[in-house]
Design an enzyme around this catalytic site. Structure first.
Site, short mmCIF file in Angstrom:
data_model
loop_
_atom_site.label_atom_id
_atom_site.label_comp_id
_atom_site.label_asym_id
_atom_site.label_seq_id
_atom_site.Cartn_x
_atom_site.Cartn_y
_atom_site.Cartn_z
N GLU A 264 0.83 -1.22 0.00
CA GLU A 264 0.00 0.00 0.00
C GLU A 264 0.85 1.26 0.00
OE1 GLU A 264 -3.03 -0.11 -0.88
OE2 GLU A 264 -3.14 -2.29 -0.68
N HIS B 29 1.82 2.18 -3.49
CA HIS B 29 0.87 3.03 -4.22
C HIS B 29 1.12 4.50 -3.92
CE1 HIS B 29 -1.36 -0.20 -5.95
NE2 HIS B 29 -1.80 -0.67 -4.78
N ASP C 164 1.58 -8.96 -13.98
CA ASP C 164 1.79 -10.32 -13.49
C ASP C 164 1.40 -10.46 -12.01
OD1 ASP C 164 3.93 -8.69 -12.81
OD2 ASP C 164 5.44 -10.27 -13.03
#
Length: 191
Positions: free
Chosen positions: A124, A127, A136
């Site tokens: 997280e 991000h 993938d």
């Protein structure tokens, strides 16, 4: 004789000023400007992360040890980390490539995912640092690929993508700001 004394006094004054400048350092135009190569700081607050707070700090250290263009620092006014019981995924980040927002972690979904909790936290923060999911999904070598994995270390490509993303970015400004136009596309889109 008066001129010679005045000249020596003036010369001594000039030498004194030059010596003071040499000791203190003269301000230059370059020193007044922000350094483009200085690391950007993203503050995070783990006060509402409950039992995951130590993992939040550990995840920040993992990213900080691998990148130099951006730093995750415990503090307020940036990313708020919250842990709740249930949600749509093990974790969610409110933005990609930003300095203000929210990361939510969901206890039940972390348990059900089969992923290591530290991996979820590192993912997280990825991000926040500008990374999206690679194609993938499930590749345990990539923290951004999710999967039933324990590996919490970003690989070389992920670290390089964060470095590229934050290199030369403008320093964040104080106050609320819409960063979508500033930060553009995520670093790993299509990788």
């Amino acid at each position: 004789m008066f001129r010679a004394t005045l000249f020596r006094a003036t010369l001594a004054g000039i030498v004194g000023v030059l010596a003071a400048i040499a000791l203190v350092g003269a301000p230059t135009a370059a020193s007044a400007l922000p350094r483009e190569d200085a690391a950007r700081t993203i503050y995070y607050n783990s006060g509402r992360a409950a039992e995951l707070a130590p993992l939040v700090d550990q995840a920040a250290e993992i990213w900080n040890s691998g990148v130099t263009t951006v730093r995750l620092v415990k503090g307020s006014g940036g990313i708020t980390v919250v842990t709740s019981e249930n949600g749509s995924a093990p974790g969610t980040a409110s933005c990609v490539g930003c300095t203000r927002g929210t990361i939510n972690f969901y206890r039940n979904q972390i348990k059900q995912s089969g992923a290591g909790p530290l991996r979820v936290v590192v993912h997280e923060f990825g991000h926040i640092l500008g990374l999206n999911h690679p194609p993938d999904i499930g590749n345990c070598d990539k923290v951004m690929a999710g999967g039933r994995c324990d590996n919490a270390q970003p690989n070389a490509q992920e670290l390089a993508a964060v470095e590229r993303f934050w290199a030369g970015r403008p320093a964040p400004v104080a106050g609320p700001v819409d960063e979508r136009g500033v930060f553009g596309a995520p670093a790993l889109a299509g990788t």
